[in-house]
Scaffold this active site. Structure first.
Site, PDB file in Angstrom:
ATOM      1  N   GLY A   2      11.723  -0.115  -2.811  1.00 54.38           N
ATOM      2  CA  GLY A   2      10.270   0.008  -2.721  1.00 54.38           C
ATOM      3  C   GLY A   2       9.767   1.206  -3.499  1.00 54.38           C
ATOM      4  N   GLN A   3       8.438   1.290  -3.571  1.00 55.48           N
ATOM      5  CA  GLN A   3       7.811   2.426  -4.238  1.00 55.48           C
ATOM      6  C   GLN A   3       6.399   2.585  -3.705  1.00 55.48           C
ATOM      7  OE1 GLN A   3       8.122   2.530  -8.476  1.00 55.48           O
ATOM      8  NE2 GLN A   3       7.091   4.485  -8.657  1.00 55.48           N
ATOM      9  N   GLY A   4       5.991   3.819  -3.469  1.00 57.00           N
ATOM     10  CA  GLY A   4       4.645   4.119  -3.006  1.00 57.00           C
ATOM     11  C   GLY A   4       4.071   5.292  -3.765  1.00 57.00           C
ATOM     12  N   GLY A   5       2.952   5.800  -3.255  1.00 55.65           N
ATOM     13  CA  GLY A   5       2.314   6.925  -3.915  1.00 55.65           C
ATOM     14  C   GLY A   5       3.176   8.173  -3.900  1.00 55.65           C
ATOM     15  N   TYR A   6       4.022   8.304  -2.882  1.00 54.87           N
ATOM     16  CA  TYR A   6       4.894   9.477  -2.750  1.00 54.87           C
ATOM     17  C   TYR A   6       6.035   9.419  -3.761  1.00 54.87           C
ATOM     18  CZ  TYR A   6       7.984  12.870  -0.416  1.00 54.87           C
ATOM     19  OH  TYR A   6       8.789  13.931  -0.128  1.00 54.87           O
ATOM     20  N   GLY A   7       6.601   8.251  -3.960  1.00 49.95           N
ATOM     21  CA  GLY A   7       7.744   8.114  -4.863  1.00 49.95           C
ATOM     22  C   GLY A   7       8.503   6.834  -4.586  1.00 49.95           C
ATOM     23  N   LYS A   8       9.759   6.793  -4.993  1.00 46.36           N
ATOM     24  CA  LYS A   8      10.584   5.603  -4.849  1.00 46.36           C
ATOM     25  C   LYS A   8      11.385   5.663  -3.558  1.00 46.36           C
ATOM     26  CE  LYS A   8      11.007   4.905  -9.841  1.00 46.36           C
ATOM     27  NZ  LYS A   8      11.911   4.851 -11.009  1.00 46.36           N
ATOM     28  N   VAL A   9      11.712   4.472  -3.031  1.00 46.70           N
ATOM     29  CA  VAL A   9      12.513   4.356  -1.811  1.00 46.70           C
ATOM     30  C   VAL A   9      13.799   3.611  -2.164  1.00 46.70           C
ATOM     31  CG1 VAL A   9      12.607   3.533   0.562  1.00 46.70           C
ATOM     32  CG2 VAL A   9      10.425   4.306  -0.401  1.00 46.70           C
ATOM     33  N   ASP A  38      -3.037   7.064   8.413  1.00 39.76           N
ATOM     34  CA  ASP A  38      -2.754   6.121   7.322  1.00 39.76           C
ATOM     35  C   ASP A  38      -2.074   4.871   7.866  1.00 39.76           C
ATOM     36  OD1 ASP A  38      -2.884   5.261   4.694  1.00 39.76           O
ATOM     37  OD2 ASP A  38      -1.022   6.238   4.091  1.00 39.76           O
TER      38      ASP A  38
END
Length: 964
Positions: A642-649, A759
């Site tokens: 996965g990937q979000g605003g924080y970074g990659k998972v 959030d």
């Protein structure tokens, strides 16, 4: 991430040296600003004179350029004159853009244009300027956009234009330019767009143009070109559109080499006096639009299959023979197939329309005036397919005669697009109008209105592409989808597609601004006029025809500031006073800055030291970078989940074999440091079966990583997506809702101190292998208010608005007051997603508003997600009512989180026994160790009473339910 170097270099200074440095810097800035402001003519005098010459050569009947006789061009904001913000090496300001679009100017273009030597954009589009293009424009080596289309210019193209080194776009279409294309144009190595259509350009297309490395659009239709088509054009490495319609190529053939234009999307050679066979174009993988009509092409249609991207094939009015190729039945995006007025024979394969998977996307089949004898297969046409067969022997068949009537030439000329929203009949005061695409309700606002035209679209029917186009345009303009109202779309000769676009300001609720602010108006207009909207392969090049600035915006672009005279003595006094004040102020400011940075740095360092020490005690492990790299196979892309605003998972495996999720920050920063520490601090002391557990963290060598328990079924958002392989049943969705609510309730009532998540959204609710739900991502969370000195607990926290659009509490958004009811609103949106499968915001529609409309019109069950199969209607009704209460605009009208859990427990016990038996395992796992529930009828709405404590609801102790 902030380290003790670089960013805090001032910490190495003494306070006195830092203050002195700050004072000198501030004095220099103040004096420089005052001295620059004191100058009266800071635009390059050569350019001032050039602008005066340009004005004198034009006829300005509307007096748009009346302020060109007052003040300085750059500092007085002459109409259409945009300058650089800073001086160049010669200490003067210089003209960056000349934007004179659609100002009803006539007269001629002055050779003095060539003296604007720093100019990047020259825009005289859609005026009535006559005369020739001055060769002196070729002296402007900085020119990127040459926009002269829509005038009455005559004469030849100047040779010198071919030596503009960074020219990106040359638009001279819709003039009366004559003569040949200069061979010097082969040196325009940066140019991507040649738009020279609708002129009187003559002669042969220079073969030298095949050397152009960046040419994307080559539009030369409607000219007087002759000779042969250059075979070497296939060497253009980036060519997407070749449009040469309505020229006279003297019986030239289409070079077979054109079949090697591997990047080509559109080939249009209509009415070009072309002869010979039709080339094999099967090797062009993405070709979507082919028009070879009104030529003298002969022989059969090549049998090799064309690209599956084909939307339009027009081979009409040639002398083609043979049969209709079978591959016409295997073109899923086809909108128009015209082979009329040829000599084709044999059967019409009905598979052309029978194999279509989406009948809503219309298909026009024009087979008139050939030698076709019959239809093989069914003569039943799907919806939106039209077939024209008049003038063929097949029309003697009684079952086919229905396709042999006259046709309507305006089938595809949609002239308007109706809104899905109907506003009340009362009108807005002019120039305001209803913002019908607003996400919540009709709203009066002043739009920005643009006349816009697609010059060479890659389709024939716009309707199937309308929503995708709106998404493309708003993304390019960096606006929300709902801010665009596509008021009309009309096909014009070309074919070109003319549109009226209305852009509305951001809307939150009735208190939102009714207009754009000035800076946003300027930004949006510059996106259009600077051609900063990314090119689209499907929609092709666009042109801006007109900008309609209503009264609220009429003076936004070019406002002449009022300047006052000031004496030299007064100026000296101001400068000296500023110096004295600056010394004192800079000393104070510098000291404060140094102290603040010292405190921030020490605080971060302390927090990190304390965190590592204390969190370890709480069972949160500290991992090294080497351990994280080993767990993820050196962060291999195959490990990314996965990937979000924080970074990659990443999914990783620890040394003990445990699967974990590792969230790796994309880039360390001060803000990221705070969120990183916030999540560690909060998760290290909250433990609940419906909250994702933090296993450890890594903070080493500029890397920030958080290690969680691995949730094998990913996010709830993934499972509600239309792409989900296995849809969730209603009982599973209800269980997810209840588990999520319990996790949030624990944060609000049992955590010490309580926590506001801030959030809550579908992508932050994770599912394990048994679909047990857990709330994740505490990077934006805030501690709830604590009692003040009087013992009162404040009802809110005042904080900067953060969260995700579509889930944001409207009152929090407006007032910046965060409460526990803000999480209730966000969770209510998640409930609506569970019930409908809709996204919070999609295609300009807001889920809360759409559900409310459906509820008020009695159509609520029409928007329930059909993928979840059968469900008890009374249970769904109660769940929906709860979700709508959670999403109430008024904070006080929303239930508390304990009420939400209470109601969900009640609904769970209403579920039929057969449904609950299938989910016994899940119920137990999420903390609902229930006795056999009371079954409820699918048609009845039983009431239940219960005595449930908040601790019972949070912990999952089975409540006692007594049917009443």
């Amino acid at each position: 991430m902030i380290r003790n170097s670089g960013a805090f270099s001032l910490l190495g200074m003494s306070k006195s040296r830092a203050c002195t440095f700050g004072a000198v810097l501030l004095i220099w800035l103040c004096c420089s600003s005052l001295l620059v402001a004191a100058q009266e003519g800071i635009t390059d005098p050569v350019e001032v004179k050039a602008l005066q010459d340009i004005r004198d050569s034009l006829i300005d009947i509307n007096k748009n350029l009346s302020n060109w006789r007052r003040g300085d061009p750059c500092t007085s904001n002459w109409t259409g004159v945009l300058c650089f913000n800073t001086t160049k090496e010669d200490a003067y300001l210089h003209v960056r853009e000349l934007q004179l679009l659609n100002m009803n100017l006539s007269g001629t273009l002055s050779p003095s244009l060539g003296l604007l030597s720093y100019m990047e954009i020259l825009d005289f589009m859609w005026n009535s300027i006559t005369g020739s293009i001055p060769p002196e424009i070729g002296n402007i080596k900085s020119l990127k956009l040459l926009l002269l289309n829509g005038n009455q210019l005559t004469g030849p193209l100047p040779e010198k234009l071919g030596y503009l080194p960074i020219l990106d776009r040359i638009q001279i279409d819709q003039n009366h330019i004559s003569g040949p294309i200069p061979k010097s144009f082969a040196y325009l190595n940066s140019t991507k767009h040649f738009h020279m259509n609708n002129n009187s350009i003559s002669g042969q297309i220079p073969a030298e143009l095949s050397r152009l490395p960046n040419l994307v659009h080559f539009l030369l239709d409607n000219n007087n070109l002759s000779g042969t088509l250059p075979p070497d054009l296939y060497k253009l490495p980036k060519l997407l559109i070749l449009q040469l319609d309505n020229n006279q190529f003297d019986g030239s053939t289409i070079p077979p080499s054109y079949g090697n234009m591997t990047q080509l999307l559109k080939l249009s050679l209509r009415n070009c006096s072309l002869r010979g066979p039709m080339p094999d174009l099967s090797r062009i993988p993405n070709l979507g639009y082919l028009d070879l009509s009104f030529n003298q092409l002969a022989g059969p249609i090549p049998p090799n299959k064309l690209s599956e991207n084909m939307t339009t094939i027009d081979l009409s009015n040639n002398t083609l023979n043979g049969t209709i190729p079978a591959y016409f039945s295997d073109l899923p995006r086809l909108q128009l197939l015209s082979i009329a007025n040829n000599s084709l024979s044999g059967s019409v394969p009905s598979t052309i329309w029978q194999t279509r998977t989406n009948g809503n996307e219309g298909l026009d089949l024009h087979f008139e005036n050939n030698r076709l004898s019959n239809i093989s297969g069914s003569t039943s046409l799907p919806q939106n397919v039209t077939l024209w067969l008049q003038g063929n022997p097949a029309c003697s068949n009684s079952s086919i005669v229905k396709f042999c009537g006259s046709q309507n030439d305006d089938v595809n000329n949609q002239s308007s697009i109706e809104s899905n929203v109907t506003c009340p009949p009362q009108s807005c005061p002019p120039p305001y109008e209803y913002f019908q695409t607003s996400p919540i309700s009709c709203f009066c606002a002043a739009p920005l209105i643009f006349e816009y035209r697609l010059k060479s679209p890659g389709f024939t029917n716009f309707i199937p592409y309308r929503v995708a186009f709106q998404d493309y345009l708003t993304s390019g303009l960096e606006l929300h989808l709902y801010q665009l109202d596509l008021a009309s779309a009309i096909w014009e000769k070309g074919p070109r597609l003319k549109m009226q676009l209305k852009l509305f300001p951001v809307y939150v609720n009735e208190n939102s601004s009714h207009t754009f602010n000035d800076s946003e108006v300027r930004r949006i207009i510059s996106m259009f006029t600077g051609w900063n909207i990314p090119d689209s392969e499907l929609y092709g090049p666009y042109e801006l025809l007109y900008i309609n600035l209503l009264d609220p915006y009429r003076n936004v672009l070019f406002v002449t500031p009022q300047k006052s005279k000031i004496s030299t003595g007064a100026l000296v006094g101001i400068v000296l006073g500023a110096i004295a004040g600056a010394v004192t102020l800079s000393a104070v400011v510098s000291l404060l800055i140094v102290r603040k940075r010292s405190r921030d740095y020490l605080a971060i360092s302390k927090r990190r030291r304390v965190s590592k020490a204390s969190l370890k005690i709480e069972g949160v492990k500290y991992f090294t970078y080497a351990e994280m790299a080993l767990a993820t196979n050196n962060f291999n892309s195959s490990s990314q989940v996965g990937q979000g605003g924080y970074g990659k998972v990443y999914k990783g495996f620890l040394a003990d074999g445990r699967a974990v999720a590792i969230k790796r920050a994309e880039e360390a920063s001060f803000q990221g440091e705070r969120e990183f520490l916030t999540e560690i601090e909060l998760l290290s002391r909250v433990h609940h079966r419906n909250l994702v557990s933090l296993i450890g963290f890594c903070d080493e060598g500029g890397e920030q990583m958080l290690v969680y328990e691995f949730m094998s079924n990913g996010t709830l958002k993934d499972h509600l997506s239309a792409k989900a392989k296995e849809p969730l049943s209603f009982v599973t969705r209800l269980g997810i809702a209840l588990a999520s609510a319990k996790g949030i309730l624990y944060l609000h009532r049992e955590a010490d101190p309580p926590i506001f998540h801030r959030d809550v959204k579908a992508s932050n609710i994770l599912l394990d292998s048994k679909y047990n739900a857990k709330v994740a991502d505490f990077g934006l969370s805030k501690l709830a208010p604590v009692p003040n000195i009087e013992g009162d607990v404040p009802g809110h926290i005042s904080t900067v608005v953060k969260g995700t659009p579509g889930y944001l509490d409207p009152e929090y958004f407006l007032t910046h007051k965060l409460t526990d009811k803000s999480d209730v609103y966000s969770l209510g949106v998640v409930f609506l997603e569970l019930l409908t499968g809709m996204q919070p915001i999609s295609h300009g529609k807001n889920i809360v508003r759409e559900v409310n409309i459906a509820y008020q019109t009695g159509m609520i069950f029409s928007i329930v997600d059909g993928r979840m199969g059968s469900y008890p209607s009374d249970c769904v009704d109660k769940f929906l009512t709860l979700a709508m209460k959670c999403c109430n605009d008024e904070t006080d009208e929303r239930p508390s989180m304990i009420d939400v859990v209470w109601e969900l427990e009640s609904i769970w016990h209403m579920m039929p026994e057969s449904d609950n038996k299938t989910t016994d395992t899940m119920s137990t796992d999420i903390g609902m160790e229930m006795t056999s529930p009371s079954a409820c009828s699918l048609l009845k709405n039983p009431c239940v009473s219960s005595e449930i404590s908040s601790s019972d609801l949070v912990s999952g102790v089975a409540p006692t339910i007594t049917p009443r």
